[in-house]
Design an enzyme around this catalytic site. Structure first.
Site, PDB file in Angstrom:
ATOM      1  N   ASP A 230       0.845  -1.188   0.000  1.00 25.87           N
ATOM      2  CA  ASP A 230       0.000   0.000   0.000  1.00 25.87           C
ATOM      3  C   ASP A 230       0.881   1.238   0.000  1.00 25.87           C
ATOM      4  O   ASP A 230       1.947   1.264   0.619  1.00 25.87           O
ATOM      5  CB  ASP A 230      -0.933   0.006   1.211  1.00 25.87           C
ATOM      6  CG  ASP A 230      -0.179   0.064   2.524  1.00 25.87           C
ATOM      7  OD1 ASP A 230      -0.162   1.125   3.164  1.00 25.87           O
ATOM      8  OD2 ASP A 230       0.408  -0.965   2.930  1.00 25.87           O
ATOM      9  N   SER A 231       0.441   2.263  -0.728  1.00 30.00           N
ATOM     10  CA  SER A 231       1.119   3.556  -0.761  1.00 30.00           C
ATOM     11  C   SER A 231       2.587   3.382  -1.186  1.00 30.00           C
ATOM     12  O   SER A 231       2.863   2.915  -2.280  1.00 30.00           O
ATOM     13  CB  SER A 231       0.990   4.250   0.601  1.00 30.00           C
ATOM     14  OG  SER A 231       1.336   5.613   0.518  1.00 30.00           O
TER      15      SER A 231
END
Length: 384
Positions: A230-231
């Protein structure tokens, strides 16, 4: 200015893992995960030169001269990236968020067992492994995860990431490897990417069943490997897909990649970014802080459209998950266009969560959209 970080020692399975942390950190139970911090919104840092950044352990403070340590000036904040971290003029790094640590365990809800392993003691690379309950005598797909946190904060050992990996591996019937890489500013980007590549090579070393970890030797199907993150972790997963496609990675076949709210950027504003000038400027500043040697926001590490090898992603399926109210939303959609226009021959799908912000599933993991996101990841892994 010298950057100094302190460490805690986590004892597990007769091994010691050195985990960077601030001097005092939050401790949370598995049933009550801490509220994550959105790393995209903070005071824009101004970093003049990477040559002033150097890491050392907390033990080095005893060797510092009294004039340095006793100076009130040196205790002033040099770079304020609240609410994620602060860097002081004496070189001390204080991480405000993402520093809680929970031990590996046998999770009573999912029946997933976890343990921590050292991948490289010299480089400080480690991982938390997740093994679901074995019901059949067959190899399991491998889910390799890279945590988010703007390359600055978080670890696989936090309650949020521990719980997420427990859920994914349980529902997907996959063996999880959650990688702990070195973080900025003590170790500027691309240290995180290089560490993660070494972690992949460590996983691939189990291909003949004689690797250093017994779980991977006995249970891992290295012909069915998935990358995810994520991210900032999604940025790393993308990078690894390109590098594996460009250089090859013997002993490991990538089946697919799942990018959750990927941290991609660029100097040219696209979509809604043009209406969020202040927030966009902060993302520019964040990238330069974590990667002081960068050429800017069109560096291929942060802007896939500028990478000549982007069409070489080493899998046939990619799932990109975006959030409607995330500043990075349009970058996720644009990533699909970039892959397709650069001759990548696989199938890429973008799925949007309505009315949600960046990494919302970590803020509220039991909400309806977070559970839907979890199931989307699981379905991608289980798809034949």
């Amino acid at each position: 200015m010298m950057i100094r970080s302190s460490f805690i020692t986590l004892h597990t399975l007769n091994k010691y893992l050195l985990l960077p942390t601030k001097s005092s950190y939050y401790s949370h139970s598995l049933l009550s995960p801490p509220k994550p911090i959105n790393p995209l919104f903070f005071s824009s840092p101004k970093l003049s030169s990477s040559k002033h950044l150097r890491s050392s352990s907390s033990s080095s403070s005893s060797s510092s001269s009294p004039s340095t340590m006793d100076s009130d000036t040196n205790e002033e904040v040099a770079y304020d990236l609240s609410p994620i971290l602060k860097v002081y003029k004496n070189g001390r790094v204080e991480r405000i968020a993402g520093e809680d640590v929970v031990p590996p365990s046998l999770d009573p809800t999912t029946n997933v067992e976890s343990k921590d392993v050292v991948i490289s003691q010299q480089e400080g690379i480690s991982a938390r492994l997740f093994l679901p309950k074995i019901t059949e005598n067959k190899k399991l797909p491998v889910f390799v995860y890279f945590h988010g946190g703007a390359f600055c904060i978080e670890t696989p050992f936090s309650a949020n990431y521990h719980n997420f990996l427990n859920s994914v591996t349980s529902k997907a019937g996959a063996l999880g490897v959650s990688v702990h890489y070195r973080r900025a500013p003590e170790h500027p980007v691309p240290a995180a990417h290089q560490d993660s590549w070494l972690a992949l090579k460590w996983i691939a070393s189990h291909a003949d069943g004689n690797g250093p970890d017994e779980w991977l030797n006995r249970h891992a199907d290295l012909g069915k490997v998935f990358f995810s993150g994520d991210s900032a972790g999604a940025n790393i997963a993308h990078y690894l897909g390109i590098r594996a496609g460009s250089e090859g990675l013997a002993g490991l076949k990538i089946e697919g990649i799942v990018l959750v709210h990927p941290y991609f950027w660029g100097s040219e504003r696209i979509g809604s970014e043009g209406n969020q000038a202040e927030a966009a400027e902060k993302v520019d500043g964040l990238w330069r802080f974590t990667c002081p040697t960068t050429s800017g926001s069109d560096d291929p590490l942060i802007n896939p459209d500028k990478d000549p090898n982007v069409g070489k992603v080493a899998c046939e399926r990619v799932l990109v998950l975006v959030a409607e109210k995330d500043l990075l939303r349009d970058r996720g959609y644009y990533y699909k266009e970039v892959l397709e226009k650069n001759g990548w021959g696989g199938v890429v799908q973008v799925v949007e969560a309505k009315d949600e912000i960046h990494v919302f599933h970590m803020f509220k993991p039991t909400c309806e959209n977070a559970l839907l996101l979890l199931n989307q990841v699981v379905s991608f892994i289980k798809q034949d």
